[in-house]
Design a protein around this motif. Structure first.
Motif, mmCIF file in Angstrom:
data_model
loop_
_atom_site.group_PDB
_atom_site.id
_atom_site.type_symbol
_atom_site.label_atom_id
_atom_site.label_comp_id
_atom_site.label_asym_id
_atom_site.label_seq_id
_atom_site.Cartn_x
_atom_site.Cartn_y
_atom_site.Cartn_z
ATOM 1 N N ALA A 194 0.836 -1.101 0.088
ATOM 2 C CA ALA A 194 -0.080 0.113 0.078
ATOM 3 C C ALA A 194 0.902 1.193 0.025
ATOM 4 N N ALA A 195 1.922 1.494 0.925
ATOM 5 C CA ALA A 195 2.831 2.389 0.766
ATOM 6 C C ALA A 195 3.516 2.513 -0.259
ATOM 7 N N SER A 196 3.939 1.435 -1.159
ATOM 8 C CA SER A 196 4.564 1.643 -2.323
ATOM 9 C C SER A 196 3.719 2.217 -3.306
ATOM 10 N N ASP A 197 2.680 1.465 -3.493
ATOM 11 C CA ASP A 197 1.664 2.162 -4.470
ATOM 12 C C ASP A 197 1.241 3.582 -4.372
ATOM 13 N N ARG B 22 11.143 8.128 -18.783
ATOM 14 C CA ARG B 22 12.364 8.156 -18.476
ATOM 15 C C ARG B 22 12.607 9.289 -17.331
ATOM 16 N N ALA B 23 11.553 10.375 -17.524
ATOM 17 C CA ALA B 23 11.752 11.424 -16.426
ATOM 18 C C ALA B 23 11.399 10.955 -15.041
ATOM 19 N N ALA B 24 10.721 9.886 -14.743
ATOM 20 C CA ALA B 24 10.327 9.483 -13.682
ATOM 21 C C ALA B 24 11.239 8.566 -12.897
ATOM 22 N N GLN B 25 12.126 8.081 -13.758
ATOM 23 C CA GLN B 25 13.172 7.373 -12.979
ATOM 24 C C GLN B 25 13.733 7.717 -11.657
ATOM 25 N N ARG B 26 14.246 8.870 -11.670
ATOM 26 C CA ARG B 26 14.776 9.319 -10.417
ATOM 27 C C ARG B 26 14.029 9.430 -9.305
ATOM 28 N N PRO B 27 12.749 10.071 -9.514
ATOM 29 C CA PRO B 27 11.726 10.324 -8.262
ATOM 30 C C PRO B 27 11.097 9.123 -8.095
ATOM 31 N N ILE B 28 11.178 7.976 -8.827
ATOM 32 C CA ILE B 28 10.759 6.758 -8.375
ATOM 33 C C ILE B 28 11.660 5.998 -7.595
ATOM 34 N N GLN B 29 12.999 6.126 -8.100
ATOM 35 C CA GLN B 29 13.893 5.246 -7.501
ATOM 36 C C GLN B 29 14.232 6.178 -6.178
ATOM 37 N N GLU B 30 13.943 7.501 -5.925
ATOM 38 C CA GLU B 30 14.254 8.073 -4.584
ATOM 39 C C GLU B 30 13.062 7.666 -3.608
ATOM 40 N N ALA B 31 11.866 7.609 -4.138
ATOM 41 C CA ALA B 31 10.858 7.220 -3.338
ATOM 42 C C ALA B 31 10.671 5.717 -2.958
ATOM 43 N N ARG B 32 11.272 4.773 -3.607
ATOM 44 C CA ARG B 32 11.472 3.471 -3.271
ATOM 45 C C ARG B 32 12.481 3.456 -1.920
ATOM 46 N N ARG B 33 13.671 4.217 -2.171
ATOM 47 C CA ARG B 33 14.737 4.172 -1.170
ATOM 48 C C ARG B 33 14.112 5.080 -0.014
ATOM 49 N N ALA C 283 12.070 2.424 2.006
ATOM 50 C CA ALA C 283 12.868 1.270 2.418
ATOM 51 C C ALA C 283 13.522 1.905 3.685
ATOM 52 N N GLU C 284 14.031 2.909 3.668
ATOM 53 C CA GLU C 284 14.644 3.908 4.693
ATOM 54 C C GLU C 284 13.529 3.955 5.896
ATOM 55 N N HIS C 285 12.225 4.373 5.659
ATOM 56 C CA HIS C 285 11.227 4.695 6.508
ATOM 57 C C HIS C 285 10.791 3.321 7.099
ATOM 58 N N ALA C 286 10.706 2.309 6.377
ATOM 59 C CA ALA C 286 10.142 0.902 7.057
ATOM 60 C C ALA C 286 11.221 0.235 7.739
ATOM 61 N N THR C 287 12.653 0.441 7.549
ATOM 62 C CA THR C 287 13.288 -0.110 8.255
ATOM 63 C C THR C 287 14.067 0.836 9.436
ATOM 64 N N ALA C 288 13.425 2.025 9.479
ATOM 65 C CA ALA C 288 13.937 3.133 10.418
ATOM 66 C C ALA C 288 14.372 2.819 11.959
ATOM 67 N N THR C 289 13.594 1.761 12.372
ATOM 68 C CA THR C 289 13.948 1.486 13.955
ATOM 69 C C THR C 289 14.627 0.123 13.871
ATOM 70 N N LEU C 290 15.267 -0.371 12.960
ATOM 71 C CA LEU C 290 16.270 -1.284 12.762
ATOM 72 C C LEU C 290 17.433 -0.844 13.008
ATOM 73 N N THR C 291 18.456 -1.711 13.664
ATOM 74 C CA THR C 291 19.787 -1.392 13.535
ATOM 75 C C THR C 291 20.379 -1.926 12.163
ATOM 76 N N ASP C 292 21.550 -1.475 11.949
ATOM 77 C CA ASP C 292 22.356 -2.069 10.608
ATOM 78 C C ASP C 292 22.465 -3.542 10.731
ATOM 79 N N GLU C 293 22.598 -3.986 11.995
ATOM 80 C CA GLU C 293 22.742 -5.543 12.131
ATOM 81 C C GLU C 293 21.257 -6.246 11.775
ATOM 82 N N GLU C 294 20.307 -5.691 12.493
ATOM 83 C CA GLU C 294 18.999 -6.230 12.218
ATOM 84 C C GLU C 294 18.571 -6.158 10.570
#
Length: 149
Positions: free
Chosen positions: A17-20, A97-108, A111-122
Protein backbone atom coordinates in the motif's frame (compact mmCIF):
# COMPACT_ATOMS: atom_id res chain seq x y z
CA UNK A 1 5.16 -20.43 13.08
CA UNK A 2 1.61 -19.26 12.31
CA UNK A 3 2.57 -15.89 13.77
CA UNK A 4 5.40 -15.65 11.21
CA UNK A 5 2.95 -15.95 8.31
CA UNK A 6 0.64 -13.38 9.87
CA UNK A 7 3.50 -10.92 10.41
CA UNK A 8 4.99 -11.36 6.95
CA UNK A 9 1.56 -10.98 5.34
CA UNK A 10 0.80 -7.84 7.33
CA UNK A 11 4.21 -6.33 6.50
CA UNK A 12 3.76 -7.18 2.80
CA UNK A 13 0.31 -5.60 2.65
CA UNK A 14 1.49 -2.43 4.40
CA UNK A 15 4.56 -2.15 2.16
CA UNK A 16 2.44 -2.78 -0.93
CA UNK A 17 0.00 0.00 0.00
CA UNK A 18 2.78 2.45 0.90
CA UNK A 19 4.67 1.63 -2.30
CA UNK A 20 1.56 2.06 -4.44
CA UNK A 21 0.93 5.45 -2.85
CA UNK A 22 4.55 6.53 -3.40
CA UNK A 23 4.55 5.37 -7.04
CA UNK A 24 1.17 6.92 -7.86
CA UNK A 25 2.55 10.36 -7.06
CA UNK A 26 4.69 9.92 -10.19
CA UNK A 27 1.95 8.49 -12.42
CA UNK A 28 3.07 4.89 -11.96
CA UNK A 29 1.18 2.02 -10.35
CA UNK A 30 2.78 -0.62 -8.16
CA UNK A 31 4.16 -3.36 -10.39
CA UNK A 32 4.68 -0.96 -13.27
CA UNK A 33 7.78 0.32 -11.51
CA UNK A 34 9.27 -3.17 -11.79
CA UNK A 35 8.88 -3.13 -15.57
CA UNK A 36 10.29 0.38 -15.70
CA UNK A 37 13.32 -0.68 -13.65
CA UNK A 38 14.15 -3.36 -16.21
CA UNK A 39 13.62 -0.98 -19.14
CA UNK A 40 15.64 1.80 -17.49
CA UNK A 41 18.50 -0.67 -17.53
CA UNK A 42 17.87 -1.88 -21.11
CA UNK A 43 15.21 -0.19 -23.22
CA UNK A 44 13.45 -1.97 -26.07
CA UNK A 45 13.03 -5.44 -24.58
CA UNK A 46 10.25 -7.89 -25.38
CA UNK A 47 7.74 -8.79 -22.64
CA UNK A 48 9.40 -12.20 -22.33
CA UNK A 49 12.82 -10.62 -21.86
CA UNK A 50 11.40 -8.30 -19.20
CA UNK A 51 9.78 -11.23 -17.37
CA UNK A 52 13.11 -13.09 -17.37
CA UNK A 53 15.00 -10.08 -15.97
CA UNK A 54 12.44 -8.96 -13.39
CA UNK A 55 13.42 -9.40 -9.77
CA UNK A 56 10.06 -10.99 -9.00
CA UNK A 57 8.41 -14.06 -10.41
CA UNK A 58 6.32 -12.45 -13.11
CA UNK A 59 4.92 -14.02 -16.27
CA UNK A 60 5.02 -12.76 -19.84
CA UNK A 61 1.19 -12.43 -20.02
CA UNK A 62 1.30 -10.26 -16.89
CA UNK A 63 3.93 -8.05 -18.54
CA UNK A 64 1.77 -7.76 -21.69
CA UNK A 65 -1.32 -6.79 -19.67
CA UNK A 66 0.59 -4.29 -17.56
CA UNK A 67 2.29 -2.85 -20.66
CA UNK A 68 -1.14 -2.18 -22.17
CA UNK A 69 -2.06 -0.04 -19.17
CA UNK A 70 1.36 1.63 -19.20
CA UNK A 71 1.01 2.47 -22.88
CA UNK A 72 -2.41 4.05 -22.18
CA UNK A 73 -0.77 6.06 -19.38
CA UNK A 74 1.92 7.35 -21.74
CA UNK A 75 4.80 5.44 -20.16
CA UNK A 76 5.57 2.98 -22.97
CA UNK A 77 5.30 2.54 -26.69
CA UNK A 78 5.18 -0.78 -28.53
CA UNK A 79 7.11 -1.35 -31.72
CA UNK A 80 7.50 -4.42 -33.90
CA UNK A 81 10.98 -5.87 -33.91
CA UNK A 82 12.58 -4.85 -37.23
CA UNK A 83 14.24 -8.28 -37.61
CA UNK A 84 11.34 -10.44 -36.43
CA UNK A 85 7.88 -9.02 -36.99
CA UNK A 86 6.36 -11.55 -34.58
CA UNK A 87 8.07 -9.82 -31.67
CA UNK A 88 6.93 -6.61 -30.01
CA UNK A 89 9.46 -4.49 -28.16
CA UNK A 90 8.56 -2.10 -25.36
CA UNK A 91 10.18 1.32 -25.35
CA UNK A 92 10.19 4.00 -22.69
CA UNK A 93 8.59 7.35 -23.36
CA UNK A 94 10.11 10.64 -22.20
CA UNK A 95 7.58 10.60 -19.36
CA UNK A 96 8.86 7.22 -18.15
CA UNK A 97 12.49 8.33 -18.41
CA UNK A 98 11.72 11.47 -16.40
CA UNK A 99 10.10 9.36 -13.66
CA UNK A 100 13.22 7.25 -13.08
CA UNK A 101 14.95 9.40 -10.49
CA UNK A 102 11.81 10.33 -8.49
CA UNK A 103 10.65 6.71 -8.38
CA UNK A 104 14.04 5.40 -7.32
CA UNK A 105 14.19 8.07 -4.61
CA UNK A 106 10.66 7.20 -3.45
CA UNK A 107 11.56 3.51 -3.20
CA UNK A 108 14.73 4.32 -1.25
CA UNK A 109 12.80 6.64 1.08
CA UNK A 110 10.16 3.97 1.69
CA UNK A 111 12.79 1.33 2.46
CA UNK A 112 14.51 3.71 4.87
CA UNK A 113 11.20 4.57 6.55
CA UNK A 114 10.13 0.93 6.84
CA UNK A 115 13.42 -0.08 8.46
CA UNK A 116 14.08 3.12 10.44
CA UNK A 117 13.73 1.41 13.83
CA UNK A 118 16.11 -1.42 12.90
CA UNK A 119 19.80 -1.41 13.65
CA UNK A 120 22.28 -1.98 10.83
CA UNK A 121 22.74 -5.53 12.12
CA UNK A 122 18.98 -6.15 12.13
CA UNK A 123 18.71 -4.82 8.55
CA UNK A 124 21.48 -7.20 7.53
CA UNK A 125 19.79 -10.15 9.24
CA UNK A 126 16.41 -9.24 7.73
CA UNK A 127 17.90 -9.06 4.22
CA UNK A 128 19.70 -12.37 4.75
CA UNK A 129 16.60 -14.08 6.17
CA UNK A 130 14.32 -12.84 3.40
CA UNK A 131 16.85 -13.92 0.76
CA UNK A 132 16.96 -17.40 2.28
CA UNK A 133 13.16 -17.62 2.40
CA UNK A 134 12.94 -16.60 -1.26
CA UNK A 135 15.59 -19.14 -2.24
CA UNK A 136 13.81 -21.87 -0.29
CA UNK A 137 10.44 -21.13 -1.83
CA UNK A 138 11.80 -20.87 -5.39
CA UNK A 139 14.13 -23.89 -5.21
CA UNK A 140 13.32 -26.94 -7.25
CA UNK A 141 12.00 -29.73 -5.05
CA UNK A 142 14.60 -32.40 -4.32
CA UNK A 143 14.23 -35.46 -6.50
CA UNK A 144 12.97 -38.54 -4.80
CA UNK A 145 15.41 -41.42 -4.57
CA UNK A 146 12.61 -43.77 -5.50
CA UNK A 147 12.07 -45.09 -1.99
CA UNK A 148 8.73 -44.57 -0.38
CA UNK A 149 8.50 -43.42 3.20
Amino acid sequence: MDEFLTLITQAQKLLHAASDEAMSRHGVRIGQNLILEVLWETDGLTPGEIAARARLPITTPTIVNTATRMEAAGLLTRRRDPNDGRLVRLHLTDRARAAQRPIQEARRDLAEHATATLTDEERHHLRTALTKIIQQLTAEPAESDGESE
